[in-house]
Design a protein around this motif. Structure first.
Motif, short mmCIF file in Angstrom:
data_model
loop_
_atom_site.label_atom_id
_atom_site.label_comp_id
_atom_site.label_asym_id
_atom_site.label_seq_id
_atom_site.Cartn_x
_atom_site.Cartn_y
_atom_site.Cartn_z
N LYS A 233 0.88 -1.32 0.00
CA LYS A 233 -0.03 0.05 -0.03
C LYS A 233 0.95 1.27 0.16
CE LYS A 233 -4.32 -1.00 -0.59
NZ LYS A 233 -4.78 -2.26 -0.87
N HIS A 252 -8.44 2.40 -6.22
CA HIS A 252 -8.59 1.22 -5.20
C HIS A 252 -9.63 0.33 -5.82
CE1 HIS A 252 -9.07 -0.45 -0.99
NE2 HIS A 252 -8.05 -1.15 -1.61
N LYS A 274 -13.83 -6.93 -3.18
CA LYS A 274 -13.04 -6.56 -4.53
C LYS A 274 -12.35 -7.80 -5.08
CE LYS A 274 -10.52 -3.28 -2.93
NZ LYS A 274 -11.11 -3.24 -1.58
N ASP A 289 -6.86 -5.38 -6.96
CA ASP A 289 -7.03 -4.29 -5.84
C ASP A 289 -6.60 -3.00 -6.40
OD1 ASP A 289 -7.40 -3.81 -2.97
OD2 ASP A 289 -5.25 -3.46 -2.83
MN LIG Z 1 -6.91 -3.21 -0.69
#
Ligand SMILES: [Mn+2]
Ligand SMILES: Nc1ncnc2c1ncn2[C@@H]1O[C@H](COP(=O)(O)OP(=O)(O)OP(=O)(O)O)[C@@H](O)[C@H]1O
Ligand SMILES: O=C([O-])CC(=O)C(=O)O
Ligand SMILES: [Ca+2]
Length: 570
Positions: A233, A252, A274, A289
């Motif tokens: 991230k 995202h 997701k 993602d």
């Molecule tokens: Mn994520």
């Protein structure tokens, strides 16, 4: 050799680098040599062996030999432990505020970017580099981000653990032998010191964990956490800065493409679906993602997937289940000592158990992971209040309203009895990773959706028949049917009615889904409780949106006004 020249950018040096320990037939260590260009520092205490872009097999051996808590599971995955931190530490994420970033970035209320100064960054950097230099071995991964070949970013990850190296091997794009030989200078470098903490007496530090980003130096330093998601991230934040500068929108979202070439994006906060819903046996997976949407279409930023494993079932999620094999990293799961069968229901380490695997472990992954412009933009919310409809069709203003709101309501731990769901609002369904103000991304999304005629949808993957505690989570099989109807276009053809408070258009029928659940009011036995909960949620939305009412989206004010009117009325 050592890392981290504190004064200058990487210099060309050719120190001896140990690529991997090999054994000859007599079991004697043999060493193979490779010489990437890595900088040397005065902080070097001694020469360290660099294990450069090792293969999964080599990394397994290292992890099993030297890293406590590493085991091979019955299906061949590498089970690892991330230590005290089993999730990201957003309150420890800092960005250097300097001439480059002070006007550009989103700072202040709601922003994930806590400020720090250059001096403090350099103190933490030196600390991380010194720690890495003290180790017998460090791991270096040189890899890529972004499957769009014109906007590829070269990243270098320097880390202390084989687990971290294998995680990034899986999650970033893996270079070919030729690409690695010609890699050159990385565009961005992470120094991950893992468990080694920052010093709490250092200015700005509020705990022993710090994740620090310096945009101008193109560096990130990680101290005091071994949670591997920080690297993934952290790089995503970097992309959220670099890509918009090139008029490319970073997202995202998950992304997949149908046999007829229709692309769908799946936005949603953590745990909303997701990965689960973009991994679809009937469609090709572009990514689960992180994506980019440029003038050419969509591209995955990553080379792998990071799936939640809690309660994973072979029957409901066969593709993810089967991807957890040799090469996959399994974080913080519990397994039988002897059989090494994983118990996916076990939350004893954390609820956030995870599997990281290369995208090609999903049989219908599309390689290269790129596609044309999206046809459907699906916003996922796991509404534990149980009042949002399982699916609604959104106009552009509503799509923007819900995109900026970024709502979900999950229920945390279930052990200490029933808890109230807590609403989370996270702008653009990923405020933690935004670098610029949310309205910048929203304006780009609106423009792209308009130009390419994409349809917006809101899908509740959460509760039905009551809030958490009385209702239950919508069956994954039903959500999949809803998603199928969106992909096929059949959901555009059915009749719609508008809900009162949120003004959402809900379909009268979806093939394979009981029609009575489509309007949540039908599923609540206590209608007063339903109305009360609906008004409560509407109030939370309104409160949250107040901070955005002063911002303008796009060139004229039209969309902004429509967007402000697109929220709940109560
Ligand atoms: Mn994520
Ligand atoms: N109706 C449903 N729709 C989607 N997911 C569901 C549903 N019911 C249960 N689930 C579960 O919810 C979880 C969704 O997690 P998923 O990994 O897809 O989250 P994510 O959005 O990818 O989050 P992150 O960004 O943290 O990776 C899975 O464990 C899935 O099995
Ligand atoms: O970042 C992580 O640790 C997991 C993830 O995908 C998210 O939270 O969005
Ligand atoms: Ca995911």
């Amino acid at each position: 050799m050592a890392f981290g020249d504190t004064e200058t950018q990487p210099q060309t040096q050719t120190p001896e680098v140990v690529q991997a320990k090999k054994h000859d037939q007599n079991g004697v260590d043999k060493v193979s040599h490779f010489t990437p260009t890595i900088c040397v520092s005065d902080s070097a205490l001694k020469f360290t062996n660099v294990l450069y872009n090792l293969t999964p097999a080599e990394l397994y051996e290292h992890a099993l030999k030297y890293e406590e808590g590493s085991f091979i599971t019955s299906t061949g995955a590498l089970a690892t432990r991330s230590g005290a931190k089993t999730g990201r530490s957003p309150r420890d994420k800092r960005v250097v505020k300097d001439a480059t970033t002070q006007d550009d970035l989103w700072w202040g209320k709601g922003s994930p970017n806590l400020e720090m100064d250059e001096q403090t960054f350099m103190i933490n950097r030196e600390r991380a580099v010194d720690y890495l230099n003290c180790l017998d071995t460090v791991f270096v991964n040189d890899q890529f981000l972004n499957w769009d070949s014109e906007n590829k970013i070269k990243v270098r990850i320097v880390s202390a653990r084989a687990y971290h190296s294998l995680f990034m091997h899986n999650m970033c794009i893996r270079p070919t032998k030729e690409e690695l030989e010609n890699f050159g200078t990385p565009d961005f470098t992470i120094y991950n010191a893992g468990k080694f903490p920052c010093n709490r007496y250092t200015h700005y530090m509020t705990s022993s964990t710090s994740v620090d980003l310096h945009v101008a130096r193109k560096e990130m330093v990680i101290l005091g956490t071994m949670y591997a998601g920080e690297m993934k991230k952290g790089l995503f934040s970097v992309m959220h800065y670099l890509m918009p500068k090139r008029q490319i929108l970073s997202l995202h979202s998950g992304c997949n493409i149908g046999k007829s070439g229709d692309v769908a994006l799946f936005f949603g906060l953590s745990g909303t679906g997701k990965t689960t819903l973009s991994t679809d046996h009937n469609r090709y997976l572009i990514g689960d993602d992180e994506h980019c949407w440029s003038d050419k279409g969509v591209s995955n930023i990553e080379g792998g997937c990071y799936a939640k494993c809690i309660d994973l079932s072979r029957e409901k999620e066969p593709d993810i289940w089967n991807a957890i094999k040799f090469g996959a990293v399994l974080e913080n799961v519990a397994f039988d000592d002897h059989t090494r069968l994983v118990n996916y229901a076990d939350k004893s380490v954390t609820e956030n158990t995870r599997a990281a695997y290369p995208i090609e472990f999903i049989p219908n992954a599309l390689i290269p992971c790129v596609g044309p412009h999206p046809k459907n933009v699906i916003l996922l919310a796991c509404d534990a209040f149980g009042v949002l409809p399982p699916v609604s069709k959104l106009n552009l203003a509503q799509t923007m309203y819900h995109f900026i709101s970024g709502y979900t309501a999950l229920v945390a731990g279930t052990e200490d009895g029933i808890k109230e769901p807590t609403a989370t609002f996270s702008a653009c369904f990923g405020a933690a990773f935004l670098m610029l103000h949310p309205t910048k991304y929203a304006a780009m999304l609106a423009e792209k959706m308009q130009i390419h005629g994409a349809t917006g949808w809101l899908v509740n993957t959460g509760w039905s028949g009551g809030s958490y505690g009385s209702g239950s989570r919508i069956k994954l099989a039903y959500t999949r049917k809803i998603i199928d109807a969106i992909h096929s276009g059949s959901l555009l053809k059915t009749e719609y009615k508008k809900t009162k408070v949120f003004g959402l258009e809900i379909p009268s029928e979806v093939e394979g889904v009981p029609s009575e659940i489509l309007d949540p009011v039908n599923t609540w036995s206590d209608k007063n409780a339903y109305n009360g909960t609906l008004m409560k949620l509407a109030g939370l939305f309104k409160n949250n949106f107040e901070t955005f009412t002063n911002y303008k989206i796009g060139e004229d004010n039209k969309l902004t006004e429509e967007m402000l009117a697109a929220g709940p009325h109560c």
